[in-house]
Scaffold this active site. Structure first.
Site, PDB file in Angstrom:
ATOM      1  N   CYS A   2       0.833  -1.197   0.000  1.00  0.00           N
ATOM      2  CA  CYS A   2       0.000   0.000   0.000  1.00  0.00           C
ATOM      3  C   CYS A   2       0.874   1.256   0.000  1.00  0.00           C
ATOM      4  O   CYS A   2       1.808   1.386   0.780  1.00  0.00           O
ATOM      5  CB  CYS A   2      -0.960   0.073   1.185  1.00  0.00           C
ATOM      6  N   ARG A  27       4.134  -0.567  -4.523  1.00  0.00           N
ATOM      7  CA  ARG A  27       3.716  -1.002  -3.185  1.00  0.00           C
ATOM      8  C   ARG A  27       2.370  -1.733  -3.202  1.00  0.00           C
ATOM      9  O   ARG A  27       1.924  -2.253  -2.189  1.00  0.00           O
ATOM     10  CB  ARG A  27       3.632   0.206  -2.242  1.00  0.00           C
ATOM     11  N   TRP A  72      -2.547  -2.822  -1.797  1.00  0.00           N
ATOM     12  CA  TRP A  72      -2.260  -4.257  -1.875  1.00  0.00           C
ATOM     13  C   TRP A  72      -3.228  -4.905  -0.885  1.00  0.00           C
ATOM     14  O   TRP A  72      -3.120  -4.697   0.324  1.00  0.00           O
ATOM     15  CB  TRP A  72      -0.809  -4.535  -1.489  1.00  0.00           C
ATOM     16  N   ASN A  96      -2.293   2.248   5.495  1.00  0.00           N
ATOM     17  CA  ASN A  96      -1.397   1.161   5.102  1.00  0.00           C
ATOM     18  C   ASN A  96      -1.131   0.343   6.363  1.00  0.00           C
ATOM     19  O   ASN A  96      -0.683   0.901   7.367  1.00  0.00           O
ATOM     20  CB  ASN A  96      -0.082   1.742   4.553  1.00  0.00           C
ATOM     21  N   GLY A  97      -1.438  -0.950   6.321  1.00  0.00           N
ATOM     22  CA  GLY A  97      -1.181  -1.790   7.497  1.00  0.00           C
ATOM     23  C   GLY A  97      -2.324  -2.751   7.726  1.00  0.00           C
ATOM     24  O   GLY A  97      -3.182  -2.931   6.861  1.00  0.00           O
ATOM     25  N   GLU A 459      17.455 -18.252  -6.409  1.00  0.00           N
ATOM     26  CA  GLU A 459      17.050 -16.904  -6.833  1.00  0.00           C
ATOM     27  C   GLU A 459      16.505 -16.925  -8.267  1.00  0.00           C
ATOM     28  O   GLU A 459      15.516 -16.255  -8.566  1.00  0.00           O
ATOM     29  CB  GLU A 459      18.257 -15.954  -6.707  1.00  0.00           C
ATOM     30  N   LYS A 463      12.797 -15.687  -9.212  1.00  0.00           N
ATOM     31  CA  LYS A 463      12.585 -14.622 -10.203  1.00  0.00           C
ATOM     32  C   LYS A 463      11.650 -15.088 -11.313  1.00  0.00           C
ATOM     33  O   LYS A 463      10.735 -14.390 -11.704  1.00  0.00           O
ATOM     34  CB  LYS A 463      13.946 -14.229 -10.767  1.00  0.00           C
ATOM     35  N   GLU A 466       8.032 -15.589 -10.136  1.00  0.00           N
ATOM     36  CA  GLU A 466       7.458 -14.312  -9.720  1.00  0.00           C
ATOM     37  C   GLU A 466       6.964 -13.490 -10.916  1.00  0.00           C
ATOM     38  O   GLU A 466       5.881 -12.913 -10.862  1.00  0.00           O
ATOM     39  CB  GLU A 466       8.553 -13.548  -8.955  1.00  0.00           C
ATOM     40  N   HIS A 482      17.133 -37.703  -5.941  1.00  0.00           N
ATOM     41  CA  HIS A 482      16.449 -38.164  -4.732  1.00  0.00           C
ATOM     42  C   HIS A 482      14.966 -37.812  -4.723  1.00  0.00           C
ATOM     43  O   HIS A 482      14.348 -37.809  -3.664  1.00  0.00           O
ATOM     44  CB  HIS A 482      17.146 -37.595  -3.486  1.00  0.00           C
ATOM     45  N   LYS A 582       5.894  -4.777  -3.517  1.00  0.00           N
ATOM     46  CA  LYS A 582       7.346  -4.792  -3.331  1.00  0.00           C
ATOM     47  C   LYS A 582       7.769  -4.891  -1.864  1.00  0.00           C
ATOM     48  O   LYS A 582       8.653  -5.658  -1.527  1.00  0.00           O
ATOM     49  CB  LYS A 582       7.984  -3.571  -3.980  1.00  0.00           C
TER      50      LYS A 582
HETATM   51  C1  AGP Z   1      12.095 -10.475  -4.878  1.00  0.00           C
HETATM   52  O1  AGP Z   1      12.044 -10.457  -6.250  1.00  0.00           O
HETATM   53  C2  AGP Z   1      10.837 -10.332  -4.181  1.00  0.00           C
HETATM   54  N1  AGP Z   1      10.024  -9.312  -4.675  1.00  0.00           N
HETATM   55  C3  AGP Z   1      10.843 -10.544  -2.678  1.00  0.00           C
HETATM   56  O2  AGP Z   1      11.239 -11.855  -2.468  1.00  0.00           O
HETATM   57  C4  AGP Z   1      11.696  -9.612  -1.800  1.00  0.00           C
HETATM   58  O3  AGP Z   1      13.048  -9.865  -2.010  1.00  0.00           O
HETATM   59  C5  AGP Z   1      11.308  -9.841  -0.331  1.00  0.00           C
HETATM   60  O4  AGP Z   1       9.969  -9.491  -0.146  1.00  0.00           O
HETATM   61  C6  AGP Z   1      12.182  -9.080   0.635  1.00  0.00           C
HETATM   62  O5  AGP Z   1      12.100  -7.704   0.452  1.00  0.00           O
HETATM   63  P1  AGP Z   1      13.151  -6.745   1.105  1.00  0.00           P
HETATM   64  O6  AGP Z   1      14.484  -7.051   0.502  1.00  0.00           O
HETATM   65  O7  AGP Z   1      12.669  -5.360   0.789  1.00  0.00           O
HETATM   66  O8  AGP Z   1      13.168  -7.021   2.569  1.00  0.00           O
END
Ligand code: AGP
Length: 587
Positions: A2, A27, A72, A96-97, A459, A463, A466, A482, A582
């Protein structure tokens, strides 16, 4: 999660707020809304979907005081009704929260009230309306004292030309502009408007008029909070010639690496003091930040021979961690706002450990909870998927691991100094399009690697899933046989990262296992002869030779480009993946 923006000044509020919301859309993008006050009347527009959906109606709003929100969704599905702002009587607010006791408050104080949304936020505005006694700050304090959970709130009232801002466990900043004052969740919303900002502390109340800002502490006593330079530059938020922020930010990987190692020298002596007598290290973070923590664990154990663990922040908090005075907790977070990571840092300190924050956000909550901060100099990262911040984190953690090992940064910086150029070469690397095509057509993509390559495999998988929504897993190459091998068939793709010469033979076994089950294989490697061995059987991306510990900076660029290109082939918006935001400021 948010984004909120407020403005009180001489200009038309909705235009400024709309632009701010566009900058904060990373956000959350489930719905958006703006409300303005003019001549004792509040006018509002709010709609499900992206901020652009309200552009036309927002243009028609007139008033010098206003608030806006990009959501969000947590409580209440994405819909027009659940979009903010929410109003009751004279009051309108954005939130926001998460309010954990909203049901309880509803039952206790708001029986018989008609609600127009399913949100926890509407309860707050109803309570303000109910308890308003002519003293706005006292009323806001009374209501926020009843709330359990987290909030950043910006409130307007039809009777007045001001904004009230307050926060607990969610970020809120105040901005000082030439012709008005601002409130926002994050500095990019104020880029170009405010050269200076103040970061509010938990329990603060700020009263903003066109001419000034007054800040009060949790007892409503006036306080002076530091004014800081707004580091968000309008130019850094421009897309330039890139169609998406994700591509722009991958292209900024070399600069992120370089700026991060250049910045380290300014914090090195403080870090050395904090590290005195360290016996054990825990690296914690979420998502990508956790994945960079896995690399840090290897660095610390290899360079310093000190036991190191990498822990997902949300798990770390609830597993009764063993922390003593000689434990260092390295909390990694791009935003410095992630609730799980901030709470993990708080817990570590409360148990007597020392906390080093590795973050891209110098004014964030995480920096306030830390004994020392190692800056990641990635610059504003707008795409929800972390790219340049990941390579910035790896750079910062490499330097930090060297310091833990008692190695002066001069040598580490020398080794890093060739990396921006090599990262640039990776940006030009051929062959990613063919692999992206394989991934886009696949039933699932399995990223495999050993040791440090396994960390990058995790990672790469994060990615890809996501931004493209292609099912994906990251797996240690040796574990394939395994269980996961059962998933290999003609529709499966394995992306195998092989940068360790000694382990190459074993990782190539995994390649053969996938090929013999008719799966498709792509290899990202710097190992000699691998192209020849796999000719005609697998796609091979060759990465340049480099220090063996720094190869993640290069393989990361390859997996980031792969995710980006796969997303485009599947017509996804890589900057705003579905269901995500984000910064995750709730648990
Ligand atoms: C990464 O592509 C993600 N969007 C997510 O995993 C992100 O890294 C995670 O939410 C942590 O965020 P931060 O680094 O702002 O703490």
């Amino acid at each position: 999660m948010c984004g909120i923006v407020g403005y009180c000044g001489k200009r038309n509020a909705s235009e400024i707020i709309y632009k701010g919301l566009k900058q904060l859309e990373y956000r959350g993008y489930d719905s958006a809304g703006i409300a303005v006050v003019s001549d004792g009347t509040v006018s509002a527009v709010k709609k499900q979907g992206r901020v652009a959906n309200i552009e036309a109606e927002a243009k028609a709003l007139r008033g010098n005081v206003g608030i806006g929100h990009t959501r969000w969704a947590t409580h209440g599905k994405p819909s027009d009704e659940n979009a903010h702002p929410h109003s009751s009587g004279k009051f309108t607010l954005v939130h926001n929260g998460i309010i954990e006791n909203y049901d309880e408050l509803k039952a206790r104080y708001l029986c018989g009230e008609k609600f127009s949304s399913d949100t926890d936020s509407e309860v707050i505005v109803k309570l303000l309306d109910k308890f308003y006694n002519g003293d706005i700050l006292a009323t806001v304090k009374k209501v926020t004292d009843m709330l359990k959970g987290s909030y950043a709130l910006v409130i307007i009232c039809a009777d007045f030309d001001w904004l009230v801002v307050t926060k607990r466990a969610n970020p809120a900043i105040i901005g000082y502009g030439e012709d008005g004052n601002f409130a926002a969740s994050d500095a990019p919303a104020l880029a170009g408007y405010c050269k200076e900002i103040t970061v509010l502390q938990d329990g603060d109340f700020a009263l903003l008029t066109a001419d000034g800002v007054s800040i009060f502490d949790c007892n409503l006593q006036g306080v002076i909070r530091e004014r800081l330079i707004n580091l968000a530059e309008p130019a850094s938020l421009e897309l330039g010639d890139c169609p998406y922020y994700m591509l722009k930010e991958i292209r900024e990987v070399p600069a992120s690496v370089e700026r991060t190692y250049l910045a380290y020298v300014s914090v090195e002596s403080r870090i050395k003091r904090i590290l005195k007598d360290v016996k054990r290290v825990i690296v914690t973070g979420c998502g990508t930040a956790y994945n960079s923590g896995l690399i840090a664990k290897r660095y610390i154990e290899c360079f310093a021979s000190i036991p190191a663990e990498a822990e997902i922040a949300g798990e770390f908090r609830y597993k009764n961690p063993i922390i003593t005075g000689d434990t260092i907790v390295i909390a990694v977070s791009q935003s410095g706002e992630t609730a799980d990571t901030v709470e993990a840092a708080k817990l570590a300190r409360s148990m007597g450990g020392k906390v080093i924050a590795v973050t891209n956000a110098p004014y964030s909550e995480l920096t306030r909870q830390a004994d020392a901060v190692v800056p990641v100099e990635a610059g504003s990262e707008i795409c929800v998927a972390a790219t340049k911040s990941y390579t910035g984190q790896i750079t910062a953690l490499y330097l930090l691991a060297n310091t833990i090992a008692g190695i002066n940064s001069t040598e580490a910086v020398r080794r890093l100094s060739v990396m921006p150029e090599l990262c640039n070469k990776m940006l030009e690397c051929k062959g990613i399009d063919a692999i992206a095509d394989m991934c886009a057509r696949s039933s699932g993509v399995y990223f495999l690697g050993r040791d440090i390559d396994y960390a990058v495999a995790l990672e790469g998988s994060l990615k890809l899933k996501e931004v493209s929504y292609v099912p994906s897993e990251g797996y240690p190459a040796g574990e394939l046989k395994h269980g996961t091998l059962a998933l290999m068939d003609i529709k499966a793709v394995a992306v195998v990262i092989i940068t360790n010469e000694q382990l190459a033979g074993k990782s190539e076994n995994a390649v053969e296992q996938v090929l013999s089950r008719r799966g498709k294989v792509a290899v990202i490697s710097n190992v000699d002869g691998i192209e020849k061995r796999l000719q005609g059987r697998a796609e091979v991306i060759k990465i340049p030779e480099c220090d063996k510990y720094l190869s993640p900076l290069l393989t990361a660029v390859a997996v980031q480009l792969l995710a980006y290109k796969t997303a485009l082939l599947l017509e996804r918006d890589p900057d705003k993946p579905r269901n995500l935001a984000k910064s995750v400021t709730v648990e």
